[in-house]
Write an enzyme that holds these catalytic residues in place. Structure first.
Site, short mmCIF file in Angstrom:
data_model
loop_
_atom_site.label_atom_id
_atom_site.label_comp_id
_atom_site.label_asym_id
_atom_site.label_seq_id
_atom_site.Cartn_x
_atom_site.Cartn_y
_atom_site.Cartn_z
N GLY A 82 -64.17 21.45 6.72
CA GLY A 82 -64.39 20.22 7.47
C GLY A 82 -65.63 19.47 6.98
CB THR B 24 -69.17 22.10 16.80
OG1 THR B 24 -68.78 21.06 15.90
CG2 THR B 24 -69.06 23.43 16.12
CG ASP C 232 -61.92 22.37 9.37
OD1 ASP C 232 -61.81 21.62 8.38
OD2 ASP C 232 -63.00 22.89 9.73
N PRO C 233 -57.40 23.13 8.92
CG PRO C 233 -55.87 22.82 7.19
CD PRO C 233 -57.23 22.39 7.67
CG HIS C 234 -61.01 26.78 7.88
ND1 HIS C 234 -61.66 26.70 6.68
CD2 HIS C 234 -61.75 26.03 8.73
CE1 HIS C 234 -62.74 25.95 6.80
NE2 HIS C 234 -62.82 25.54 8.03
CE1 TYR D 207 -55.16 -2.96 -11.43
CE2 TYR D 207 -56.28 -2.24 -13.43
CZ TYR D 207 -56.07 -3.19 -12.46
OH TYR D 207 -56.75 -4.36 -12.50
CB SER E 54 -62.22 24.72 -9.85
OG SER E 54 -62.19 24.38 -11.22
#
Ligand SMILES: *Cc1c(COP(=O)(O)O)cnc(C)c1O
Length: 628
Positions: free
Chosen positions: A160, A303, A394-396, A425, A445
């Site tokens: 996130g 949070t 956040d998927p986690h 473009y 990466s």
């Protein structure tokens, strides 16, 4: 016309989705993992089957070969011991701490299988399979969040934090585009003064970008925008974030050169939502000084408290200001609560009417009949997400996917060109064949395994009321039960070491975080109360040594005046602390329980759970009191 409902979605059983607190589903997990490993082993062998083995059976029996394998085994056994000795037992409902719980078997297995193929989603050529999965997931994010998946852009980030960076990156670059266009091709913005240029709505700026491309000056414009010139302090205006913001925003302002001086923290109300009237007054003040608003961040949910900001009011405010020629970017930080939007969508991904939703939650067995959720404000906030510029999710966290998997979605994918390091473009031409994700996202990466995990999770658990809605529903119900139990525990009810204690929840959860604190009956010192709760936390966390023997595990937070103003004042009053005490100490220590677990719903299980919890608390209080 109704789309056909997939029957398999109708019968989704949440208990079959996780390994389970007692590894109940271990057989399935192991069998499937084994099968996936076999698949991989054959995949290697089947690549040019006539290539000869490089490692011979004879070599495998050599002493140094065996010794090397032994080293590997020893290292892994050592790791396993460490993991078992001091990992957090997220899977158990005894763990009600951070934003974490058991994760989906589908996601775990997908991750484990994919890691062997080691795809790198930075570049398509290193990860043809999983890059395509990430693009698909990006469209699913967009759909769930209310954006048009054909016009929007979404992708998986490490977390996130990075997603927030990306949102601010877009907002910042966007704001600097119109003045750059004025320098490079003034006729495109003819008649607009500097103030107007810094107050264009996102869509208008992106239309200008399209025109700049047509006029073949886009490269020159980008060079004159913030990416070329760097930040000129204050020029792009103020970033308004609620006091309840995650600290990633403070870091983002630093990393992106916004400067802390240009971050403005908007006060929250007693329910920990951003105070919209204060927001309005803040905007008015800056506008009167001719200081533009770079953007407004809203949080869903916070949070520390799980509070859902009134996104709909912020959107309304922006639309209202736009009529007066003032505009700003809106980002929703839904790192935590993003997946909750799935609850509001029917199986055709349509945002349901309020009454329909309530009926389906209760009649569909998603939420216990006595739990009245969501509130109208929470519903409206989620509905309004479709109208903002970008969203973090956040998927986690509420996606129940293993780390690391965050996500971000932009309403208008044209904005990508503002952060891309492709020649202009190129992005549009290669949209279906994204060659180099790494050149228009923040990271380089990145694990294709994370993309596979999120994709598999979404494949099994649809992003609507029938899928994630069921899991989120269980979590909301667990939180509501826990909150109600705390609320109905009257003062004097808890006795330990000859003393009486009371407990109070901070606020009714918008979602699934329950904050609360204990106090000794009769104590009026805030400092003493803080100390008591700190000691309780220490006994219910890694602070007391390995958590394996802990009966209950949680997290904590401090709510201090500099972050929250006087919002906690009524809360400490409910615990018998006089107002003067708050005014003197201005900080309260609370226990924070994120109830992500889907295993706190069943009536009998819950009653037993609550009984165990109260026994644990009595033991801990007795220990703490005797400790002095
Ligand atoms: C968790 C959280 C973040 C940060 O997400 P990470 O995945 O931990 O980097 C940002 N904002 C909010 C509101 C959060 O709850």
């Amino acid at each position: 016309m109704e789309k056909k409902v997939d029957n398999t979605e109708e019968t989704l059983n949440v208990d079959a989705l996780f390994m389970g607190p007692k590894s109940e589903n271990h057989k399935y997990f192991k069998e499937t993992l084994n099968f996936l490993m076999d698949e991989h082993i054959h995949w290697r062998r089947d690549f040019h089957p006539d290539d000869k083995p490089v490692v011979s059976l004879r070599e495998q029996r050599e002493p140094d070969f065996e010794a090397t394998l032994e080293r590997t085994t020893n290292a892994l056994l050592e790791l396993s011991s460490k993991l078992k000795a001091s990992s957090m037992p997220w899977f158990s409902a005894r763990y009600l701490g951070h934003m974490n719980s058991d994760t989906l078997m589908a996601a775990n297995l997908a991750y484990m299988a994919t890691i062997l193929y080691n795809p790198n989603n930075c570049a398509y050529e290193g990860a043809p399979a999983t890059t395509a999965l990430e693009i698909e997931v990006g469209k699913q994010f967009a759909t769930m969040l209310g954006f048009d998946p054909e016009k929007a852009w979404g992708h998986i980030t490490t977390d996130g934090t990075i997603a927030n960076y990306e949102g601010l990156w877009v907002a910042r670059n966007l704001k600097s585009i119109p003045p750059a266009i004025k320098e490079v091709k003034p006729e495109l913005v003819e008649g607009m003064d500097d103030w107007q240029l810094l107050n264009l709505p996102t869509g208008k700026i992106l239309d200008l970008v399209s025109k700049a491309k047509e006029a073949e000056v886009f490269e020159a414009v980008r060079e004159r925008s913030v990416r070329g010139t760097g930040m000129q302090s204050g020029k792009l205006g103020k970033l308004l974030v609620p006091q309840s913001k995650h600290y990633s925003w403070t870091k983002a302002a630093d990393v992106l050169g916004i400067g802390q001086a240009n971050m403005v923290y908007v006060q929250v109300k007693e329910n920990y939502r951003m105070d919209i009237e204060v927001l309005r007054a803040t905007i008015d003040k800056f506008v009167s000084e001719k200081t533009p608003i770079l953007g407004v961040v809203t949080v869903a949910g916070t949070t520390e408290e799980g509070a859902i900001d009134e996104v709909h009011e912020v959107v309304k405010l922006r639309d209202e200001y736009e009529k007066a020629g003032i505009s700003f970017y809106i980002h929703v930080d839904a790192a935590y609560g993003g997946y909750m939007r799935s609850v509001f969508l029917d199986e055709n991904d349509r945002f349901m009417d309020f009454d329909d939703l309530k009926e389906r939650l209760h009649d569909g067995g998603i939420l216990h009949k006595e739990i009245d959720w969501p509130s109208r404000d929470v519903y409206d906030a989620y509905k309004a997400m479709a109208e903002v510029d970008s969203i973090t999710l956040d998927p986690h966290k509420m996606g129940y996917v293993p780390y690391a998997a965050g996500g971000v979605a932009l309403k208008d994918k044209r904005a990508i060109d503002l952060i891309s390091y492709f020649a202009a473009y190129v992005f549009e031409k290669t949209e279906d064949n994204p060659m180099l994700l790494g050149s228009y996202i923040m990271e380089g990466s990145k694990a294709g395994a994370s993309a596979a995990a999120v994709w598999a999770a979404h494949r099994v658990v649809p992003l609507n009321i029938m899928g994630y809605g069921r899991i989120v529903g269980r979590s909301v119900e667990g939180a509501a039960r826990f909150y109600n139990s705390l609320l109905s525990t009257s003062a004097n009810e808890i006795e330990a070491a000859g003393k009486k204690f009371m407990v109070a929840p901070l606020t009714r959860p918008d979602f699934n975080i329950v904050d609360f604190a204990f106090n000794e009956v009769g104590n009026t010192s805030l400092e003493a109360m803080d100390k008591l709760n700190q000691k309780i936390y220490e006994q219910c966390s890694y602070n007391s040594g390995p958590v394996f023997n802990d009966d209950w595990i949680t997290s904590k937070t401090d709510l201090a005046y500099e972050d929250y103003g006087d919002a906690p004042k009524p809360f400490v009053a409910r615990l018998g602390i006089p107002a003067e005490e708050w005014d003197a100490v201005r900080s309260v220590y609370v226990i924070r329980s994120c109830v992500l677990t889907p295993f706190l719903t069943n009536n009998t299980t819950y009653a037993e759970y609550w009984g165990n919890f109260m026994n644990t608390i009595r033991d801990v209080l007795a220990f703490v009191v005797n400790l002095g």
